[in-house]
Design a protein around this motif. Structure first.
Motif, PDB file in Angstrom:
ATOM      1  N   ILE A 108       0.824  -1.204   0.000  1.00 27.08           N
ATOM      2  CA  ILE A 108       0.000   0.000   0.000  1.00 27.08           C
ATOM      3  C   ILE A 108       0.862   1.261   0.000  1.00 27.08           C
ATOM      4  O   ILE A 108       0.480   2.282  -0.583  1.00 27.08           O
ATOM      5  N   ILE A 109       2.016   1.217   0.649  1.00 25.88           N
ATOM      6  CA  ILE A 109       2.925   2.364   0.664  1.00 25.88           C
ATOM      7  C   ILE A 109       4.288   1.950   0.142  1.00 25.88           C
ATOM      8  O   ILE A 109       4.602   0.763   0.047  1.00 25.88           O
ATOM      9  N   ARG A 110       5.098   2.956  -0.185  1.00 22.15           N
ATOM     10  CA  ARG A 110       6.475   2.733  -0.602  1.00 22.15           C
ATOM     11  C   ARG A 110       7.430   3.359   0.424  1.00 22.15           C
ATOM     12  O   ARG A 110       6.993   4.005   1.372  1.00 22.15           O
ATOM     13  N   LEU A 111       8.704   3.188   0.153  1.00 22.33           N
ATOM     14  CA  LEU A 111       9.714   3.676   1.094  1.00 22.33           C
ATOM     15  C   LEU A 111       9.612   5.180   1.281  1.00 22.33           C
ATOM     16  O   LEU A 111       9.750   5.683   2.409  1.00 22.33           O
ATOM     17  N   LYS A 112       9.353   5.921   0.213  1.00 19.73           N
ATOM     18  CA  LYS A 112       9.303   7.384   0.328  1.00 19.73           C
ATOM     19  C   LYS A 112       8.179   7.836   1.259  1.00 19.73           C
ATOM     20  O   LYS A 112       8.322   8.828   1.984  1.00 19.73           O
ATOM     21  N   HIS A 113       7.062   7.090   1.249  1.00 23.63           N
ATOM     22  CA  HIS A 113       5.964   7.433   2.149  1.00 23.63           C
ATOM     23  C   HIS A 113       6.373   7.215   3.608  1.00 23.63           C
ATOM     24  O   HIS A 113       6.031   8.011   4.491  1.00 23.63           O
ATOM     25  N   PHE A 114       7.100   6.137   3.833  1.00 23.09           N
ATOM     26  CA  PHE A 114       7.557   5.822   5.186  1.00 23.09           C
ATOM     27  C   PHE A 114       8.529   6.885   5.688  1.00 23.09           C
ATOM     28  O   PHE A 114       8.447   7.321   6.842  1.00 23.09           O
ATOM     29  N   VAL A 115       9.449   7.314   4.827  1.00 18.17           N
ATOM     30  CA  VAL A 115      10.438   8.324   5.204  1.00 18.17           C
ATOM     31  C   VAL A 115       9.751   9.657   5.495  1.00 18.17           C
ATOM     32  O   VAL A 115      10.070  10.342   6.474  1.00 18.17           O
ATOM     33  N   LEU A 116       8.791  10.027   4.645  1.00 18.78           N
ATOM     34  CA  LEU A 116       8.072  11.288   4.862  1.00 18.78           C
ATOM     35  C   LEU A 116       7.274  11.258   6.160  1.00 18.78           C
ATOM     36  O   LEU A 116       7.183  12.266   6.878  1.00 18.78           O
ATOM     37  N   ALA A 117       6.703  10.100   6.477  1.00 20.73           N
ATOM     38  CA  ALA A 117       5.933   9.975   7.715  1.00 20.73           C
ATOM     39  C   ALA A 117       6.829  10.037   8.939  1.00 20.73           C
ATOM     40  O   ALA A 117       6.359  10.362  10.040  1.00 20.73           O
ATOM     41  N   ALA A 118       8.113   9.731   8.771  1.00 24.65           N
ATOM     42  CA  ALA A 118       9.040   9.755   9.904  1.00 24.65           C
ATOM     43  C   ALA A 118       9.303  11.176  10.392  1.00 24.65           C
ATOM     44  O   ALA A 118       9.632  11.379  11.567  1.00 24.65           O
TER      45      ALA A 118
END
Length: 401
Positions: free
Chosen positions: A204-214
């Motif tokens: 559902i998400i990619r790495l960039k989404h995870f980094v931005l959420a951090a």
């Protein structure tokens, strides 16, 4: 020596990405990246901590190599897919109802903590009460409801349906309230990592989404620290880096190998706790809140290598790095194969792996961890063994009568 350790960490980051289909949640990637960032900050930040010894870097290198190699080895094995992969809706309903019914106990705890608080800071009063250090509190805040809340949230996120969005929203609000009332950064970190891991494995998400959420997550951590201690941003930033991120390595450097009073008293704490609680043994288990030291930094955290080093020395660090790496790698590969149950378990593991820079969360809290696994297993076990047939037979019997 520090540069060699960073090079070893980076080697397993890129090696792990290659062997794990570019999945950043692979055990070797998380471990290598974590220590790379931590060591880089130790070099770059003016933290006023003494230099780390070459012995620490040698032990840390053994830890990284042992954990990463064993995880990559178990990842290389081929596993069959799970036949029964959907959790029981009936058990999900039960967990969600229990989460809602136990929520008032959290508010009761908050009311008691605020009324009896003596620090003059409501956030600090809540935190001290959660740690069992507030007025009228002798133990850390806990109970079976603190396991039901994260389990219910993870199951609802895994099985999210747009038409039933309210289920996920309700579970998230309950779990989030737990973090707010206890003023715990670890609870919010678990929400972040559980969510990121589950959504990433589900595509559902990619790495960039995870980094931005951090980014907002770090802001939240700093805000919580400022509220709890009524400090300015610069003071909080220095405290956060020195105490929570870098100081753990310096405090590990003060430990003596094989200095435990009894065999494996830290690593196998639960084996001492069970007979003690049953009244069979007078040997009290070690406290999960470790001893405080004042130098080189005021802390009671010594990285995840602490129990193995204090109990068994360098050999223990290597041995348990291999054991943990094998467990992480096996679960990771099963999750990659599409096993929903293992996705949930590895989401929990991701939190343990990330927090290894602070302390060991696997063996130290293994009793609570096993309870969490059993709760996660319940819905899948019911589906696998078709236990709902019993319910249908009971309903049919009542209709007959």
């Amino acid at each position: 020596m520090i540069y060699l350790t960073i090079a070893i960490s980076l080697f397993f980051v890129f090696g792990g990405l290659t062997c794990s289909k570019n999945n950043p949640f692979a055990p070797s990637v998380l471990t290598g990246l974590l220590w790379t960032v931590t060591l880089f900050l130790f070099l770059a930040v003016d933290h006023h901590l003494p230099p780390l010894s070459n012995g620490f870097f040698a032990i840390l290198s053994c830890w990284i190599v042992g954990l990463s190699l064993s995880s990559l080895l178990t990842q290389s094995v081929t596993y069959r897919q799970d036949k029964y992969n959907e959790p029981s809706m009936m058990i999900r309903n039960l967990y969600l109802i229990l989460s809602l019914l136990t929520l008032p106990s959290l508010f009761q705890f908050a009311h008691t903590a605020l009324v009896g608080g003596a620090s003059g800071n409501w956030a600090l009063d809540l935190r001290l009460a959660a740690l069992g250090k507030g007025s009228g509190f002798k133990e850390t805040y806990g109970g079976w409801q603190t396991l039901i809340w994260p389990v219910s949230y993870m199951l609802e996120l895994l099985c999210y349906e747009r038409k039933r969005w309210w289920r996920l929203a309700l579970a998230l609000c309950i779990y989030g309230a737990f973090g707010v009332v206890t003023m715990s950064k670890m609870v919010f970190l678990s929400i972040f990592l559980y969510s990121g891991c589950i959504l990433f494995f589900k595509g559902i998400i990619r790495l960039k989404h995870f980094v931005l959420a951090a980014i907002p997550m770090v802001v939240l951590f700093v805000a919580l620290q400022m509220i709890r201690h009524s400090s300015h941003l610069s003071t909080v930033a220095a405290s956060f880096l020195g105490t929570y991120l870098l100081g753990n390595m310096s405090s590990f450097d003060t430990l003596a190998p094989c200095s435990a009073h009894h065999f494996g008293e830290n690593t196998f704490r639960f084996l001492y706790a069970i007979p003690y609680k049953l009244g069979i043994s007078d040997l009290e288990p070690v406290d999960t809140i470790l001893p405080w030291i004042n130098y080189p930094v005021i802390t009671n955290t010594y990285t995840g290598m602490y129990p193995f080093y204090v109990d068994f020395g360098v050999v223990g660090v290597i041995l348990f790095a291999v054991i943990l790496g094998a467990i992480y790698g096996w679960t990771f590969k099963k999750a990659q194969c599409g096993s929903n149950f293992n996705i949930l378990i590895y989401a929990v593991f991701s939190h343990i792996i990330i927090t290894q820079y602070v302390a060991d969360m696997f063996f130290t809290n293994i009793s609570g961890f096993l309870k969490l696994i059993l709760l996660l297993l319940g819905p899948f076990y019911v589906t696998k063994n078709n236990l709902l047939v019993c319910k249908e037979k009971v309903v049919a019997l009542f209709k007959f009568w």
